[in-house]
Design a protein around this motif. Structure first.
Motif, mmCIF file in Angstrom:
data_model
loop_
_atom_site.group_PDB
_atom_site.id
_atom_site.type_symbol
_atom_site.label_atom_id
_atom_site.label_comp_id
_atom_site.label_asym_id
_atom_site.label_seq_id
_atom_site.Cartn_x
_atom_site.Cartn_y
_atom_site.Cartn_z
ATOM 1 N N MET A 101 -57.118 -44.266 33.656
ATOM 2 C CA MET A 101 -56.206 -43.895 34.386
ATOM 3 C C MET A 101 -56.286 -42.341 34.951
ATOM 4 O O MET A 101 -56.926 -41.937 34.538
ATOM 5 N N ASP A 102 -56.966 -42.290 36.232
ATOM 6 C CA ASP A 102 -57.573 -40.960 36.739
ATOM 7 C C ASP A 102 -56.489 -39.961 37.584
ATOM 8 O O ASP A 102 -56.160 -40.385 39.126
ATOM 9 N N LEU A 103 -55.262 -39.748 36.947
ATOM 10 C CA LEU A 103 -53.790 -39.106 37.643
ATOM 11 C C LEU A 103 -54.393 -38.207 38.483
ATOM 12 O O LEU A 103 -53.570 -37.347 39.607
ATOM 13 N N LEU A 137 -44.477 -40.184 39.460
ATOM 14 C CA LEU A 137 -44.877 -40.391 38.137
ATOM 15 C C LEU A 137 -44.320 -39.726 37.133
ATOM 16 O O LEU A 137 -44.109 -39.905 35.838
ATOM 17 N N PHE A 138 -44.256 -38.574 37.382
ATOM 18 C CA PHE A 138 -43.776 -37.308 36.315
ATOM 19 C C PHE A 138 -42.480 -37.390 35.984
ATOM 20 O O PHE A 138 -41.562 -37.472 34.593
ATOM 21 N N ARG A 164 -48.958 -42.766 25.642
ATOM 22 C CA ARG A 164 -49.066 -42.975 24.922
ATOM 23 C C ARG A 164 -48.295 -42.643 23.696
ATOM 24 O O ARG A 164 -47.991 -43.558 22.816
ATOM 25 N N TYR A 165 -47.190 -42.257 23.991
ATOM 26 C CA TYR A 165 -46.224 -42.690 22.682
ATOM 27 C C TYR A 165 -45.083 -43.647 23.336
ATOM 28 O O TYR A 165 -44.688 -43.759 22.281
ATOM 29 N N LEU A 166 -45.421 -43.654 24.749
ATOM 30 C CA LEU A 166 -44.291 -45.004 24.593
ATOM 31 C C LEU A 166 -44.803 -46.113 24.993
ATOM 32 O O LEU A 166 -43.676 -47.172 25.177
ATOM 33 N N ILE A 176 -47.836 -37.205 31.734
ATOM 34 C CA ILE A 176 -46.907 -38.206 31.839
ATOM 35 C C ILE A 176 -48.494 -38.972 31.392
ATOM 36 O O ILE A 176 -47.781 -40.006 29.982
ATOM 37 N N LYS A 177 -49.120 -38.603 30.365
ATOM 38 C CA LYS A 177 -49.695 -38.878 29.433
ATOM 39 C C LYS A 177 -49.727 -39.316 28.900
ATOM 40 O O LYS A 177 -50.144 -39.783 27.786
#
Length: 101
Positions: free
Chosen positions: A1-3, A14-15, A92-94, A87-88
């Motif tokens: 994923m290259d945001l 997305l944010f 990671r946590y969701l 976002i990252k």
């Protein structure tokens, strides 16, 4: 994923989606992760001014110190970079609760 290659509009969308998912989850995050969510969000929204009360109550002074430290750590990033990091962190946590397409 290259945001980094996302357009401003796509990244903003997305944010905001990440913010909604993080705010709406029932998952419990570690305190340091919550501070990063807070700091990345505030910095990304250009709301970096920490409001400190004159007479803190019930540990508010300690909480403000941790928030200030987190804000200080993310100040080196641009608002765009803070959005990407938020976002990252959400991904990671969701996990499956937050899918990036």
């Amino acid at each position: 994923m290259d945001l980094k290659s996302y357009s401003e509009e796509d990244l903003d969308h997305l944010f905001e989606l990440a913010y909604i998912k993080v705010s709406g989850t029932h998952r419990k995050f570690p305190q340091d992760v919550l501070l990063y969510f807070y700091a990345y969000y505030k910095h990304a929204k250009n709301e970096s001014d920490l409001k400190v009360t004159q007479n803190p109550v019930d540990g508010e002074q300690l909480v403000n110190a941790f928030k200030a430290n987190a804000m200080f750590q993310v100040k080196k990033f641009s608002e765009r970079e803070s959005k990407i990091k938020y976002i990252k962190l959400a991904k990671r946590y969701l996990g499956d609760e937050f899918q990036i397409k």
